[in-house]
Design an enzyme around this catalytic site. Structure first.
Site, PDB file in Angstrom:
ATOM      1  CG  ASN A   1      -2.181   0.667   1.021  1.00 52.86           C
ATOM      2  OD1 ASN A   1      -2.211   1.529   0.184  1.00 52.86           O
ATOM      3  ND2 ASN A   1      -3.449   0.144   1.775  1.00 52.86           N
TER       4      ASN A   1
ATOM      5  N   GLY B   1       2.678   4.122   1.721  1.00 51.74           N
ATOM      6  CA  GLY B   1       3.196   4.351   2.938  1.00 51.74           C
ATOM      7  C   GLY B   1       3.551   3.052   3.618  1.00 51.74           C
ATOM      8  CB  SER B   2       3.378  -0.592   2.603  1.00 47.88           C
ATOM      9  OG  SER B   2       3.992  -0.493   1.332  1.00 47.88           O
TER      10      SER B   2
ATOM     11  CD  GLU C   1       8.138   2.555  -5.332  1.00 49.73           C
ATOM     12  OE1 GLU C   1       9.024   3.024  -5.991  1.00 49.73           O
ATOM     13  OE2 GLU C   1       7.354   3.368  -4.515  1.00 49.73           O
TER      14      GLU C   1
ATOM     15  CG  MET D   1       0.558   8.847   2.782  1.00 44.33           C
ATOM     16  SD  MET D   1      -1.352   8.332   2.087  1.00 44.33           S
ATOM     17  CE  MET D   1      -2.323   9.272   3.086  1.00 44.33           C
ATOM     18  CD  GLN D   2      -3.045  11.898   8.250  1.00 44.72           C
ATOM     19  OE1 GLN D   2      -2.833  11.299   9.365  1.00 44.72           O
ATOM     20  NE2 GLN D   2      -3.885  12.626   8.035  1.00 44.72           N
TER      21      GLN D   2
END
Lengths: 220, 220
Positions: A15, A17-18, A90, A150-151
Site C-alpha cells: 500500500n 506508505g508501506s 517498485e 503517509m501523513q
C-alpha cells in the site's frame, strides 16, 4: 553466440506508505541489484500533460488513460534487459492488473468496455513479452498504520489520499496476494510491517530478509 | 535449426467504399496468400460490448477506448506468424496511427493526453514488435465517388457515415500516403479507383496489378 542471462526479478508490493521506497533505497547499494522506482515522472509529464494530477482531480474522466499509460511505463521497465543479476521493481504490471484495474472497475472509474480493453492488452503482453516475476515481496500493513505513516511523510501528491482509499487498496492487495483470487505464478514473501516502525527499524527488518529478497535463499 | 520465413506483407488501404474488401476477396483464391479482413468482429464484441456501436453513437465518450482496442486487434493480426508467402491486411497499424488517431485528435475526439498515450503505445509497438509492411496498396478515390458506392452497398453500420467524414478521412489518407507528412518506410502502389466502377470492373483493374500487389514485380 551471445548468452543473455535472465535476471532474478523481484517486485516490491504494498500500500501507499508501506515502506516500498525505503526498501528499494536500501537495496540500491548492492552492486548486483538494479533498482527501479515507480516511473511516476512519466505519469507527471506525458508530452507536457500531468496525467497523474489530472487523474487525482477527475478520476472518472482520466482513469482509463492513466491506467493505459501506467501499463506502458511498467512494461518498458519490466521488459528491459540488464547486465545485473537482480532486477527490483517498485510495484509491477501484475499489481496494476490485479489491484488497480480491478479496483477502478469495481468503483466505476473504468467502464466495463474500458476494463475489457485494459484486460485484453494485459493478456497480449503476458502472452508475448516476458514480464514474469521470480518473487513478489509484499509489505503488509493495516490501512490505519500506513495512513499515519503517509501523513507523517507529507508528500505533496498524497495530500488528497483518504483512509478509505488505503483501506480499499489494502483489500485488493489481500485478494491478490493473500486470498489468491488469481493465479500467482511466482514465490511470495510477506513481510509484516504492521507496527509503526521508524525508518531505521524498517531497514533492520529488511536486513533480516535480505537473502530471501535477493533470491539467495528460497522463500518457503 | 528452424528457419522462419518472413512473409511479404501488404496493407490494403483506402477510404470507406474504396473497394478494399473486393480486392481482398479477389486474392483469397491464391494459395500463397493469407488474407486478413478488418477485425471488425472483435470491435463488435468486446466481452459482450459493441465498442464499434458505442463509438458511432458517442464518439467523444468512446473514441479512445475504441482506438486502443483497434490498435490491439491490428497488432494481433499484423504480428502473427504464417506459413504463407504473402500476408494481406485490410488496413494496418500504421494507418490507424497516421490517419484515424491523427484525425480523432484534430477533431477533438481524442484529448491531447489520450493522444499522447496512443502515440507512445504505437512507438513501443514499432520499436519492439516487427509490424513492418513491404507494400501499401492505396485505393485512391475522391470522397463523393466512395460516398455513392457506400450508399449503394448499404451496409448497416455505415448508414450514419456522412460525406464530410469521408472527405476528412480522404484528407488524412492523402497527407499520409501522397503528401507524405510522415516517414513511409515501404513501397507504395497507388491504384486510381476514382471512376464509379462496377465490382467486375474493379476486379479487372486489380488483375492488372496482380504481380505488383503480390510482390512479384517491383513497384516503381
Amino acid at each position: 553466440m551471445q548468452v543473455v542471462k535472465k535476471p532474478f526479478r523481484v517486485a516490491i508490493e504494498g500500500n501507499v506508505g508501506s515502506g516500498k521506497s525505503t526498501l528499494i533505497k536500501y537495496f540500491e547499494k548492492f552492486k548486483e541489484v538494479e533498482t527501479n522506482a515507480e516511473p511516476i515522472e512519466t505519469w507527471r509529464d506525458l508530452n507536457g500533460h500531468n496525467l497523474l494530477q489530472l487523474t487525482y482531480s477527475d478520476p472518472h474522466r482520466w482513469n482509463f488513460a492513466f491506467q493505459h499509460n501506467v501499463q506502458l511505463s511498467r512494461l518498458n521497465l519490466q521488459s528491459k534487459t540488464t547486465n545485473k543479476d537482480i532486477q527490483m521493481f517498485e510495484r509491477s504490471l501484475q499489481n496494476n492488473r490485479y489491484c488497480f484495474v480491478e479496483m477502478a472497475h469495481d468503483k466505476g472509474l473504468l467502464s466495463s468496455p474500458e476494463y475489457g480493453v485494459m484486460c485484453q492488452w494485459y493478456e497480449y503482453i503476458e502472452a508475448n513479452v516476458d514480464i514474469g516475476l521470480d518473487l513478489i515481496v509484499y509489505l503488509r500493513s493495516l490501512p490505519d498504520i500506513v495512513y499515519t505513516r503517509m501523513q507523517r511523510r507529507n508528500r505533496p501528491e498524497e495530500r488528497t489520499v483518504k483512509l478509505d482509499y488505503l483501506a480499499d487498496l489494502h483489500e485488493y492487495y489481500e485478494k491478490w496476494l493473500i486470498k489468491k483470487y488469481y493465479n500467482l505464478p511466482c514465490s511470495l514473501l510477506v513481510i509484516d510491517v504492521d507496527k509503526d516502525l521508524s525508518e531505521n527499524q524498517l531497514i533492520d527488518l529488511y536486513q533480516t530478509y535480505e537473502d530471501k529478497i535477493l533470491g539467495k535463499m528460497p522463500v518457503l
